[in-house]
Design a protein around this motif. Structure first.
Motif, PDB file in Angstrom:
ATOM      1  N   GLY A  59       0.699  -1.165  -0.021  1.00 52.85           N
ATOM      2  CA  GLY A  59      -0.022  -0.036   0.066  1.00 52.85           C
ATOM      3  C   GLY A  59       0.712   1.331  -0.032  1.00 52.85           C
ATOM      4  N   GLY A  60       2.293   1.037   0.098  1.00 53.19           N
ATOM      5  CA  GLY A  60       2.802   2.289  -0.207  1.00 53.19           C
ATOM      6  C   GLY A  60       2.768   3.108  -1.365  1.00 53.19           C
ATOM      7  N   ARG A  61       2.675   4.421  -1.483  1.00 50.42           N
ATOM      8  CA  ARG A  61       3.016   5.166  -2.444  1.00 50.42           C
ATOM      9  C   ARG A  61       3.484   6.656  -2.361  1.00 50.42           C
ATOM     10  NH1 ARG A  61      -0.148   9.190  -5.501  1.00 50.42           N
ATOM     11  NH2 ARG A  61      -0.656   8.555  -7.615  1.00 50.42           N
ATOM     12  N   CYS A  62       4.578   6.473  -3.057  1.00 48.51           N
ATOM     13  CA  CYS A  62       5.443   7.723  -3.017  1.00 48.51           C
ATOM     14  C   CYS A  62       6.234   8.090  -4.206  1.00 48.51           C
ATOM     15  CB  CYS A  62       6.922   7.424  -1.903  1.00 48.51           C
ATOM     16  SG  CYS A  62       6.242   6.868  -0.126  1.00 48.51           S
ATOM     17  N   THR A  63       7.163   8.761  -4.026  1.00 54.13           N
ATOM     18  CA  THR A  63       7.877   9.456  -5.169  1.00 54.13           C
ATOM     19  C   THR A  63       9.528   8.887  -5.303  1.00 54.13           C
ATOM     20  OG1 THR A  63       6.423  11.338  -5.103  1.00 54.13           O
ATOM     21  CG2 THR A  63       8.533  11.610  -6.363  1.00 54.13           C
ATOM     22  N   GLY A  64       9.915   9.066  -6.508  1.00 55.83           N
ATOM     23  CA  GLY A  64      11.340   8.641  -6.424  1.00 55.83           C
ATOM     24  C   GLY A  64      11.918   9.103  -7.758  1.00 55.83           C
ATOM     25  N   ALA A  65      13.122   9.029  -7.998  1.00 57.57           N
ATOM     26  CA  ALA A  65      13.933   9.684  -9.102  1.00 57.57           C
ATOM     27  C   ALA A  65      14.643   8.714  -9.801  1.00 57.57           C
ATOM     28  CB  ALA A  65      14.719  10.885  -8.593  1.00 57.57           C
ATOM     29  N   LEU A  66      14.894   8.674 -11.163  1.00 53.63           N
ATOM     30  CA  LEU A  66      15.607   7.792 -11.871  1.00 53.63           C
ATOM     31  C   LEU A  66      17.108   8.125 -11.835  1.00 53.63           C
ATOM     32  CD1 LEU A  66      15.511   5.392 -13.921  1.00 53.63           C
ATOM     33  CD2 LEU A  66      15.413   7.103 -15.738  1.00 53.63           C
ATOM     34  N   VAL A  67      18.064   7.606 -11.336  1.00 53.15           N
ATOM     35  CA  VAL A  67      19.435   7.936 -11.190  1.00 53.15           C
ATOM     36  C   VAL A  67      20.313   7.125 -11.974  1.00 53.15           C
ATOM     37  CG1 VAL A  67      18.804   9.165  -8.797  1.00 53.15           C
ATOM     38  CG2 VAL A  67      19.586   6.737  -8.851  1.00 53.15           C
ATOM     39  N   ALA A  68      20.047   6.142 -12.835  1.00 51.38           N
ATOM     40  CA  ALA A  68      20.722   5.350 -13.583  1.00 51.38           C
ATOM     41  C   ALA A  68      19.511   4.693 -14.536  1.00 51.38           C
ATOM     42  CB  ALA A  68      21.380   4.435 -12.833  1.00 51.38           C
ATOM     43  N   ALA A  69      20.121   4.245 -15.577  1.00 49.63           N
ATOM     44  CA  ALA A  69      19.300   3.687 -16.597  1.00 49.63           C
ATOM     45  C   ALA A  69      18.025   2.905 -16.148  1.00 49.63           C
ATOM     46  CB  ALA A  69      20.041   2.867 -17.654  1.00 49.63           C
ATOM     47  N   ARG A  70      18.501   1.784 -15.111  1.00 51.27           N
ATOM     48  CA  ARG A  70      17.578   1.071 -14.480  1.00 51.27           C
ATOM     49  C   ARG A  70      17.699   1.049 -12.720  1.00 51.27           C
ATOM     50  NH1 ARG A  70      19.477  -4.279 -15.678  1.00 51.27           N
ATOM     51  NH2 ARG A  70      17.753  -5.196 -14.480  1.00 51.27           N
ATOM     52  N   VAL A  71      17.674   2.117 -12.387  1.00 53.18           N
ATOM     53  CA  VAL A  71      17.909   2.354 -11.038  1.00 53.18           C
ATOM     54  C   VAL A  71      17.061   3.705 -10.635  1.00 53.18           C
ATOM     55  CG1 VAL A  71      19.225   2.660  -8.959  1.00 53.18           C
ATOM     56  CG2 VAL A  71      20.097   1.329 -10.624  1.00 53.18           C
ATOM     57  N   PRO A  90      11.580  -7.144  -3.474  1.00 50.67           N
ATOM     58  CA  PRO A  90      11.925  -6.228  -4.704  1.00 50.67           C
ATOM     59  C   PRO A  90      10.758  -6.366  -5.719  1.00 50.67           C
ATOM     60  CG  PRO A  90      13.887  -7.205  -4.072  1.00 50.67           C
ATOM     61  CD  PRO A  90      12.710  -7.964  -3.191  1.00 50.67           C
ATOM     62  N   GLY A  91      10.005  -7.619  -5.839  1.00 52.33           N
ATOM     63  CA  GLY A  91       9.133  -7.913  -6.810  1.00 52.33           C
ATOM     64  C   GLY A  91       7.757  -7.290  -6.395  1.00 52.33           C
ATOM     65  N   ASP A  92       7.814  -6.735  -5.187  1.00 51.71           N
ATOM     66  CA  ASP A  92       6.575  -6.100  -4.685  1.00 51.71           C
ATOM     67  C   ASP A  92       6.680  -4.680  -5.086  1.00 51.71           C
ATOM     68  OD1 ASP A  92       5.436  -8.667  -3.860  1.00 51.71           O
ATOM     69  OD2 ASP A  92       6.153  -8.590  -1.946  1.00 51.71           O
ATOM     70  N   VAL A  93       7.581  -4.042  -5.573  1.00 52.67           N
ATOM     71  CA  VAL A  93       7.565  -2.641  -5.724  1.00 52.67           C
ATOM     72  C   VAL A  93       7.583  -2.418  -7.330  1.00 52.67           C
ATOM     73  CG1 VAL A  93       9.297  -0.692  -5.792  1.00 52.67           C
ATOM     74  CG2 VAL A  93       9.512  -2.449  -3.966  1.00 52.67           C
ATOM     75  N   THR A  94       6.580  -1.516  -7.576  1.00 52.22           N
ATOM     76  CA  THR A  94       6.530  -1.190  -8.923  1.00 52.22           C
ATOM     77  C   THR A  94       6.838   0.326  -9.143  1.00 52.22           C
ATOM     78  OG1 THR A  94       4.110  -0.564  -8.619  1.00 52.22           O
ATOM     79  CG2 THR A  94       4.579  -2.800  -9.430  1.00 52.22           C
ATOM     80  N   VAL A  95       7.271   0.674 -10.199  1.00 51.48           N
ATOM     81  CA  VAL A  95       7.564   1.799 -10.601  1.00 51.48           C
ATOM     82  C   VAL A  95       6.942   2.516 -11.813  1.00 51.48           C
ATOM     83  CG1 VAL A  95       9.639   3.521 -11.195  1.00 51.48           C
ATOM     84  CG2 VAL A  95      10.088   1.750  -9.321  1.00 51.48           C
ATOM     85  N   ARG A  96       6.526   3.373 -11.725  1.00 55.52           N
ATOM     86  CA  ARG A  96       5.770   4.205 -13.188  1.00 55.52           C
ATOM     87  C   ARG A  96       6.627   5.329 -13.625  1.00 55.52           C
ATOM     88  NH1 ARG A  96      -0.687   3.585 -11.582  1.00 55.52           N
ATOM     89  NH2 ARG A  96      -0.559   1.414 -11.017  1.00 55.52           N
ATOM     90  N   LEU A  97       6.717   5.317 -14.693  1.00 58.95           N
ATOM     91  CA  LEU A  97       7.751   6.234 -15.294  1.00 58.95           C
ATOM     92  C   LEU A  97       7.564   6.319 -16.691  1.00 58.95           C
ATOM     93  CD1 LEU A  97       9.584   8.767 -14.851  1.00 58.95           C
ATOM     94  CD2 LEU A  97      11.597   7.415 -15.179  1.00 58.95           C
ATOM     95  N   GLY A  98       7.237   7.493 -17.255  1.00 56.71           N
ATOM     96  CA  GLY A  98       7.068   7.559 -18.901  1.00 56.71           C
ATOM     97  C   GLY A  98       5.958   6.784 -19.305  1.00 56.71           C
ATOM     98  N   GLY A  99       4.966   6.632 -18.661  1.00 56.15           N
ATOM     99  CA  GLY A  99       3.879   5.736 -19.457  1.00 56.15           C
ATOM    100  C   GLY A  99       3.941   4.190 -19.316  1.00 56.15           C
ATOM    101  N   ARG A 100       5.060   3.989 -18.512  1.00 54.69           N
ATOM    102  CA  ARG A 100       5.452   2.460 -18.277  1.00 54.69           C
ATOM    103  C   ARG A 100       5.616   2.016 -16.855  1.00 54.69           C
ATOM    104  NH1 ARG A 100      10.730  -1.004 -20.611  1.00 54.69           N
ATOM    105  NH2 ARG A 100       9.953  -2.979 -20.129  1.00 54.69           N
ATOM    106  N   THR A 101       5.253   0.885 -16.477  1.00 57.50           N
ATOM    107  CA  THR A 101       5.402   0.164 -15.141  1.00 57.50           C
ATOM    108  C   THR A 101       6.269  -0.892 -15.192  1.00 57.50           C
ATOM    109  OG1 THR A 101       2.981   1.026 -14.473  1.00 57.50           O
ATOM    110  CG2 THR A 101       4.138  -0.696 -13.315  1.00 57.50           C
ATOM    111  N   GLY A 132      13.796  -3.941 -16.262  1.00 56.37           N
ATOM    112  CA  GLY A 132      13.938  -3.304 -17.304  1.00 56.37           C
ATOM    113  C   GLY A 132      13.725  -1.839 -17.195  1.00 56.37           C
ATOM    114  N   PRO A 133      14.280  -1.299 -18.358  1.00 54.33           N
ATOM    115  CA  PRO A 133      14.272   0.435 -18.290  1.00 54.33           C
ATOM    116  C   PRO A 133      12.736   0.818 -18.436  1.00 54.33           C
ATOM    117  CG  PRO A 133      14.776  -0.384 -20.641  1.00 54.33           C
ATOM    118  CD  PRO A 133      14.979  -1.517 -19.608  1.00 54.33           C
ATOM    119  N   PRO A 134      12.634   1.904 -17.590  1.00 53.33           N
ATOM    120  CA  PRO A 134      11.151   2.755 -17.782  1.00 53.33           C
ATOM    121  C   PRO A 134      11.104   3.181 -18.785  1.00 53.33           C
ATOM    122  CG  PRO A 134      12.800   3.904 -16.268  1.00 53.33           C
ATOM    123  CD  PRO A 134      13.454   2.710 -16.966  1.00 53.33           C
ATOM    124  N   GLY A 135       9.786   3.780 -19.377  1.00 50.79           N
ATOM    125  CA  GLY A 135       9.644   4.467 -20.188  1.00 50.79           C
ATOM    126  C   GLY A 135      10.043   5.905 -20.288  1.00 50.79           C
ATOM    127  N   GLY A 136      10.891   6.327 -21.309  1.00 47.58           N
ATOM    128  CA  GLY A 136      11.618   7.546 -21.239  1.00 47.58           C
ATOM    129  C   GLY A 136      12.278   7.826 -20.000  1.00 47.58           C
TER     130      GLY A 136
END
Length: 237
Positions: A59-71, A90-101, A132-136
């Motif tokens: 249920g966590g919902r926060c913000t993050g920053a892309l600091v490497a191609a896949r990090v 780790p598999g319970d974490v999803t990152v949404r960026l550039g229209g991709r999860t 994998g790399p996020p979108g954009g």
């Protein structure tokens, strides 16, 4: 963010003697004052195309920053399990960026971080490696030295009061870089950002763009003030 801290005094250091829990329905909210200095920004334009939405199965919902191609860099307390005994897998974490999860495959957090207490604050960071790399998104560099007091700063985050809009305070500054007792060395700032801004980067201008000076972990109750883990204390991805 789950907790807020009292504002710093004349010496420029947060008063650690009073802590508050942000409760729904109270007049004051963490990280915002009477005048809201945040404005919508485009998640398609740099540096905001590096600002990710972090969610977990707990249920966590926060913000993050892309600091490497896949990090992605975020706050460790954003990844705590429902019973607050550990970080989620780790598999319970999803990152949404550039229209991709994208799901996480590894998580590295600060040494000695206690999920039940969300302390020490200096250890409240996490680097999530993605499947994998996020979108954009253009990865942001992490500042390898303390930012100077008075440095212009920006805090951009996906926040609960405007969940579908990327909001940013672009007119704030670094107030102090100090050791906050047992919580360790932190960056104090006067950027506005409320619930959901945990894990967001404190951005400062550098040659050619912006760099991450710190990762947001706590905010003052009813005031645009907060503290961040300095990027120079976090291992480079």
């Amino acid at each position: 963010m789950r907790k807020a801290v009292a504002a710093w005094g004349g010496a420029g250091v947060l008063a650690l003697t009073a802590m508050f829990t942000a409760l729904p329905g109270v007049a004051e909210v963490p990280g915002l004052g009477p005048v809201d200095t945040r404005r919508p920004v485009s998640p398609d334009q740099a540096p905001f195309d590096a600002i990710a939405l972090i969610e977990t199965t707990a249920g966590g919902r926060c913000t993050g920053a892309l600091v490497a191609a896949r990090v992605v860099l975020t706050a460790a307390h954003c990844l705590v399990t429902g019973d607050a005994t550990r970080l989620v897998a780790p598999g319970d974490v999803t990152v949404r960026l550039g229209g991709r999860t994208v799901r996480g495959v590894t998580v590295r957090s600060g040494q000695g971080f206690d999920p039940s207490r969300e302390e020490p604050w200096r250890a409240d960071w996490a680097l999530v490696t993605l499947a994998g790399p996020p979108g954009g998104g253009h990865a942001l560099p992490m500042l390898r030295e303390p930012p100077h007091q008075g440095t212009p700063a920006t805090l951009a985050a996906w926040q609960f009061d405007r969940p579908d809009v990327l909001m940013a305070d672009r007119a704030c500054r670094v107030v102090t870089v100090s050791t906050f007792g047992v919580q360790g060395i932190l960056v104090g700032h006067n950027c506005a950002g409320t619930v959901g801004s945990s894990g967001a980067p404190i951005l400062v201008p550098v040659t050619g763009g912006y760099a991450v000076a710190g990762v947001q972990v706590k905010a003052a109750l009813g005031q645009p003030l907060g503290v961040a883990v300095p990027a120079f204390t976090i291992p480079a991805p």
